[in-house]
Design a protein around this motif. Sequence first.
Motif, mmCIF file in Angstrom:
data_model
loop_
_atom_site.group_PDB
_atom_site.id
_atom_site.type_symbol
_atom_site.label_atom_id
_atom_site.label_comp_id
_atom_site.label_asym_id
_atom_site.label_seq_id
_atom_site.Cartn_x
_atom_site.Cartn_y
_atom_site.Cartn_z
ATOM 1 N N ILE A 170 0.839 -1.199 0.000
ATOM 2 C CA ILE A 170 0.000 0.000 0.000
ATOM 3 C C ILE A 170 0.876 1.252 0.000
ATOM 4 O O ILE A 170 0.597 2.218 -0.720
ATOM 5 N N SER A 171 1.938 1.242 0.801
ATOM 6 C CA SER A 171 2.860 2.378 0.825
ATOM 7 C C SER A 171 3.411 2.656 -0.571
ATOM 8 O O SER A 171 3.444 3.818 -1.023
ATOM 9 N N ILE A 172 3.829 1.615 -1.275
ATOM 10 C CA ILE A 172 4.385 1.769 -2.619
ATOM 11 C C ILE A 172 3.325 2.273 -3.590
ATOM 12 O O ILE A 172 3.557 3.201 -4.372
ATOM 13 N N VAL A 173 2.151 1.674 -3.551
ATOM 14 C CA VAL A 173 1.083 2.029 -4.486
ATOM 15 C C VAL A 173 0.652 3.486 -4.295
ATOM 16 O O VAL A 173 0.445 4.219 -5.275
ATOM 17 N N LEU A 174 0.508 3.928 -3.042
ATOM 18 C CA LEU A 174 0.130 5.322 -2.795
ATOM 19 C C LEU A 174 1.189 6.278 -3.333
ATOM 20 O O LEU A 174 0.865 7.334 -3.890
ATOM 21 N N TYR A 175 2.444 5.909 -3.188
ATOM 22 C CA TYR A 175 3.545 6.737 -3.700
ATOM 23 C C TYR A 175 3.512 6.802 -5.228
ATOM 24 O O TYR A 175 3.612 7.887 -5.816
ATOM 25 N N LEU A 176 3.352 5.662 -5.868
ATOM 26 C CA LEU A 176 3.359 5.629 -7.334
ATOM 27 C C LEU A 176 2.123 6.295 -7.920
ATOM 28 O O LEU A 176 2.217 7.001 -8.936
ATOM 29 N N ALA A 177 0.975 6.084 -7.296
ATOM 30 C CA ALA A 177 -0.265 6.677 -7.812
ATOM 31 C C ALA A 177 -0.354 8.168 -7.507
ATOM 32 O O ALA A 177 -1.071 8.909 -8.192
ATOM 33 N N GLY A 178 0.346 8.603 -6.458
ATOM 34 C CA GLY A 178 0.378 10.022 -6.128
ATOM 35 C C GLY A 178 -0.905 10.558 -5.525
ATOM 36 O O GLY A 178 -1.161 11.769 -5.570
ATOM 37 N N ALA A 179 -1.719 9.662 -4.952
ATOM 38 C CA ALA A 179 -2.998 10.090 -4.384
ATOM 39 C C ALA A 179 -3.531 8.995 -3.474
ATOM 40 O O ALA A 179 -3.021 7.866 -3.465
ATOM 41 N N MET A 180 -4.576 9.348 -2.721
ATOM 42 C CA MET A 180 -5.308 8.350 -1.942
ATOM 43 C C MET A 180 -6.402 7.754 -2.823
ATOM 44 O O MET A 180 -6.992 8.455 -3.661
ATOM 45 N N PRO A 181 -6.691 6.469 -2.655
ATOM 46 C CA PRO A 181 -7.757 5.868 -3.459
ATOM 47 C C PRO A 181 -9.127 6.397 -3.051
ATOM 48 O O PRO A 181 -9.324 6.800 -1.904
ATOM 49 N N ARG A 303 -1.746 7.356 6.333
ATOM 50 C CA ARG A 303 -2.445 7.105 5.073
ATOM 51 C C ARG A 303 -2.564 5.593 4.806
ATOM 52 O O ARG A 303 -3.601 5.115 4.356
ATOM 53 N N VAL A 304 -1.487 4.878 5.091
ATOM 54 C CA VAL A 304 -1.517 3.424 4.911
ATOM 55 C C VAL A 304 -2.538 2.800 5.848
ATOM 56 O O VAL A 304 -3.307 1.902 5.458
ATOM 57 N N LEU A 305 -2.594 3.271 7.095
ATOM 58 C CA LEU A 305 -3.571 2.748 8.056
ATOM 59 C C LEU A 305 -5.008 2.974 7.579
ATOM 60 O O LEU A 305 -5.873 2.095 7.741
ATOM 61 N N LYS A 306 -5.267 4.134 6.997
ATOM 62 C CA LYS A 306 -6.626 4.434 6.530
ATOM 63 C C LYS A 306 -7.047 3.469 5.414
ATOM 64 O O LYS A 306 -8.197 3.026 5.371
ATOM 65 N N VAL A 307 -6.111 3.143 4.518
ATOM 66 C CA VAL A 307 -6.414 2.176 3.457
ATOM 67 C C VAL A 307 -6.619 0.789 4.056
ATOM 68 O O VAL A 307 -7.553 0.069 3.682
ATOM 69 N N LEU A 308 -5.761 0.402 4.993
ATOM 70 C CA LEU A 308 -5.903 -0.898 5.649
ATOM 71 C C LEU A 308 -7.264 -1.029 6.324
ATOM 72 O O LEU A 308 -7.935 -2.060 6.185
ATOM 73 N N GLU A 309 -7.674 0.005 7.036
ATOM 74 C CA GLU A 309 -8.960 -0.054 7.750
ATOM 75 C C GLU A 309 -10.130 -0.119 6.775
ATOM 76 O O GLU A 309 -11.110 -0.841 7.019
#
Length: 322
Positions: A170-181, A303-309
């Motif tokens: 998730i950390s990598i994906v958020l960095y590459l996508a440049g945004a929160m899902p 940010r990673v925690l919010k996606v995990l939850e």
Amino acid sequence: MSKVACIGAGRWGKNLIRCFHTLGALHAICDTDCSRLEELSRLYPGVRFTDCWYEVMEDREVKGVVIAAPSQTHFDIAMEALRAGKDVLVEKPMTLSTGDGERLVAEARSRKKVLMVGHVMRYHPAIDRIKLIMDSGQLGELYMIYSSRLNFGRFRKVENVLWSFAPHDISIVLYLAGAMPERFSAFGINKLTADIEDSVMVQLGFPNGIVAQLHLSWLHPYKEQKLIVVGKKGAIVFDGVCNKLELLPHDIVGVSGSLVGRKSEVTTIELPQVEPLLEECRHFLHCINTRTSPITDGHEGLRVLKVLESCQSLISKEGSNL
């Protein structure tokens, strides 16, 4: 050189201990297993050993506390360390809830302390190289990010495979996508322990049109760590097991009313031979000494925690009926 204490000397904690010792920054090791401490004392003479993490907080020589204890203890230890005036590097996941994560971030901010999360793959040179290629337009319009983290064994009883494996991805994906899902889909399967998912599939939809798919499992016969980014003009593939990065150009063209994909020659991209964990530890010491914010700071951890939850909520709601 700022000195650190490592709390937790298990499988991953031993790696952190080794790295900080290599960097000349290891002052103390804390673990509740006295036989483990005795073993480590032979490897690291001159280092302080204790089975009580409260003693670490009282040690004035310790500037940074590195936490590799069980995830359910992360919040309590990190909070005590911040209150004791220490900078903190806490392993993933930062905490087991967004609320606790927010409290840590607020505490670190109010005390002007470094709060860093151990998303170690962000310190792998392949990740920044992939980001540069994406931003250069070499892949064209970006379509998909695929991430798989599969292995067999080390079955957990407290956290499921989402919380154990996914923070890195998730950390990598958020960095590459440049945004929160803004869109989420998640499904989990538990076969070994009730309410502890062994395999999880996640889809994340981003405002810029990128869709990420994550496959996580500790019930898979082969070890696999792959990250793939697909665009209109090509794809880039990172194999974490082989430490190999490849660029795969392609064209998608119309032929007789149909779309046809045409592949070009694969290019292997050379990567610096560095150990990501050592670079992570070096970065923590740099942040302590320069009072700068880490790449994987508390806000990134949050940010990673919010996606995990969000994903866990969907998994819990859906349940596993397979």
